[in-house]
Design an enzyme around this catalytic site. Structure first.
Site, PDB file in Angstrom:
ATOM      1  N   LYS A  51       0.849  -1.196   0.000  1.00 47.09           N
ATOM      2  CA  LYS A  51       0.000   0.000   0.000  1.00 47.09           C
ATOM      3  C   LYS A  51       0.885   1.247   0.000  1.00 47.09           C
ATOM      4  O   LYS A  51       1.875   1.308   0.753  1.00 47.09           O
ATOM      5  CB  LYS A  51      -0.892  -0.038   1.248  1.00 47.09           C
ATOM      6  CG  LYS A  51      -1.955   1.064   1.308  1.00 47.09           C
ATOM      7  CD  LYS A  51      -2.828   0.886   2.545  1.00 47.09           C
ATOM      8  CE  LYS A  51      -3.952   1.891   2.629  1.00 47.09           C
ATOM      9  NZ  LYS A  51      -4.810   1.696   3.821  1.00 47.09           N
TER      10      LYS A  51
ATOM     11  N   SER B 296      -9.781  -1.017   7.075  1.00 44.19           N
ATOM     12  CA  SER B 296      -9.275  -0.923   5.696  1.00 44.19           C
ATOM     13  C   SER B 296      -8.547  -2.136   5.166  1.00 44.19           C
ATOM     14  O   SER B 296      -8.216  -2.166   3.991  1.00 44.19           O
ATOM     15  CB  SER B 296      -8.369   0.293   5.559  1.00 44.19           C
ATOM     16  OG  SER B 296      -9.150   1.435   5.496  1.00 44.19           O
TER      17      SER B 296
ATOM     18  N   SER C 227      -9.824   1.344   2.899  1.00 46.30           N
ATOM     19  CA  SER C 227      -9.061   2.191   2.004  1.00 46.30           C
ATOM     20  C   SER C 227      -7.966   1.452   1.235  1.00 46.30           C
ATOM     21  O   SER C 227      -7.438   1.979   0.268  1.00 46.30           O
ATOM     22  CB  SER C 227      -8.398   3.319   2.807  1.00 46.30           C
ATOM     23  OG  SER C 227      -7.464   2.770   3.730  1.00 46.30           O
TER      24      SER C 227
END
Ligand code: GLN
Length: 474
Positions: free
Chosen positions: A76, A175, A151
């Protein structure tokens, strides 16, 4: 057929001499190139990943390879990797290059993992759909008209679409788990303090945790094994011994006491999701788990407590983006004040601005006691609910999300409805306890995840129940 590639299948092929790390990496790079419409990656390390794969092939030939040799991992884009951009999917950090490696990156590299690229996300990890990225939304590979969750949508899709064996995400309020549920893979949020946050761009420092996405529980356990453990560079990382997680993956759940909170099965839960989760609980019962009622009386306050405390911490963490020390500086600015306001106005997206305003409001002198201090007290009560429940059970089970993946654009105009999709995930972050989402079927053709929440530092039991479900499945 899922497009996933598990590390086990790669390991077997490597051991039989049927493939090489270089070929495996090439395969993933091809899948990434074929799937650019999904928008999962913000940067791909083509040559660098292949160079590394070749070096690991040589190490394997010499018998010197590490525990994750040949595992291809996506990261990420909130985690720092030396000499690589870390954009947080924000215009304000679009050109920012990290000067050092995050601890998790160091640990993965030391075990010969192959990092393949940085993945898309909601700007600064704020969101539940990955529609808030400054670089465009990510699509759900199961149904491309739907969101992948957020997310960490890019990391989740990287695994779900077969672009990496595993991926790192971050979970502040769900997330990792919520996208895992929306795309039909495994996502694990470790205990707060289990994994070092050194080198992670902070959203909300008392909630954030780094954890793995994987096609199966075994691969999630492998990644956790390597990234977990004390780090003196993160003062909140805990000096608690890391057990051998593979030993927990026995497939047995006989005698395991699993608590079922009534509060989590009420209004707002989609009927199809409920049916899939209840069926999964039934399968565990059939395999010898003892299902017992537990109470989490403060469930109605979880979302509001989370959004008060998270925005307060976010507004404070984001104060560092001032146009001077990090990232974008407005070309229009004429004086110091202008540098701050114009750089931040141009650099941040709408959701980030919304949370900065909410956070500064709840921290302001006039409202601190009414909101921030009150929410801190409620957080304490929520933690106590969990500790009380864990006096009689080993785990708590509930849905990961109240619905399956929703349509792109469906909730974008209504932030409050979007916030409600975190109803079942924020509690583990409020209490600091570990939780996993594991696939348990479908509703209307879309994947459903069931969530197991464990005692602090007891990721082993969480993984063990998830593995039992995975292996005794349907
Ligand atoms: N969806 C939650 C939020 O918008 C959680 C985000 C996260 O875990 N990073 O805050």
């Amino acid at each position: 057929m899922h497009p996933w590639v598990t590390y086990d299948s790669t390991l077997r092929a490597l051991e039989r001499g049927e493939t090489t790390c270089e070929q495996v990496t090439e395969g993933f790079l091809r899948t990434i190139a074929d799937g650019t419409r999904l928008n999962a990656f913000l940067s791909v390390f083509n040559e660098k990943a292949l160079d590394r794969a070749r070096a690991i092939d040589r190490k394997r030939a010499d018998g010197r390879a590490g525990r994750l040799a040949g595992m291809v991992i996506a990261v990420k884009d909130v985690l720092s990797m030396r000499n690589e951009k870390v954009t947080c999917a924000s215009r304000i950090l679009e050109e920012y290059v990290a000067p050092y490696d995050a601890t998790v990156i160091e640990r993965l590299l030391a075990e010969d993992a192959i990092l393949i690229g940085k993945t898309n996300l909601d700007e600064f990890a704020m969101g539940s759909s990955t529609e808030n990225s400054a670089f465009g939304p990510v699509l759900n590979p199961v149904d491309e008209s739907r969101v992948p969750g957020g997310s960490s949508g890019g990391s989740c899709v990287a695994v779900a679409a077969g672009m990496a064996h595993t991926a790192l995400g971050t979970d502040t309020g769900g997330s990792i788990r919520q996208p895992a549920s929306f795309c039909g893979i495994v996502g694990l949020k470790p205990t707060y303090g289990r994994v070092s946050r050194y080198g992670l761009v902070a959203l909300s420092s008392s909630f954030d945790q780094i954890g793995p996405f994987a096609a199966n529980v075994t691969d999630a356990a492998r990644v956790l094994q390597v990234i977990a453990g004390h780090d003196e560079r993160d003062s909140t990382s805990a000096a608690v011994a890391v057990p051998d997680y593979s030993a927990a993956l026995t497939g047995s759940c006989t005698g395991l006491k699993i608590g079922l909170p009534n509060e989590a099965f009420g209004e707002g839960l989609d009927a199809g999701v409920r049916a899939a989760v209840e069926a999964a609980i039934g399968r565990l019962r059939d395999r010898g788990a003892v299902i017992m009622p537990v109470s989490l009386p403060h469930v109605p306050y979880h979302i509001s407590t989370y959004y008060i405390l998270m925005t307060a911490e976010a507004s404070s963490n984001l104060a560092r983006y001032d146009g001077i020390r990090f990232g974008h500086r407005s070309a229009e600015a004429r004086d110091l004040h202008d540098v701050y306001t114009a750089s931040r106005s141009e650099g941040f997206g709408a959701e980030v601005k919304r949370r900065i305003m909410l956070g500064t409001y709840v921290l302001s002198a006039g409202y601190y006691d009414a909101y921030y201090r009150k929410a801190q007290k409620v957080r304490r009560l929520i933690q106590k609910d969990f500790f009380d429940a864990f006096a009689s059970v080993d785990l708590i089970v509930m849905p990961t999300a109240p619905t399956t993946a929703f349509k792109i654009g469906e909730k974008a105009a209504d932030p409050l409805t979007m916030y409600l999709s975190d109803i079942y995930t924020v509690s583990a972050n409020l209490a600091g306890v570990p939780a996993i989402s594991v696939p348990c079927g479908t509703a209307d053709g879309m994947p459903v995840g069931v969530q197991f929440i464990g005692k602090q530092f007891d990721e082993a039991t969480v993984l063990s129940a998830a593995f039992a479900l995975e292996h005794g499945a349907s």
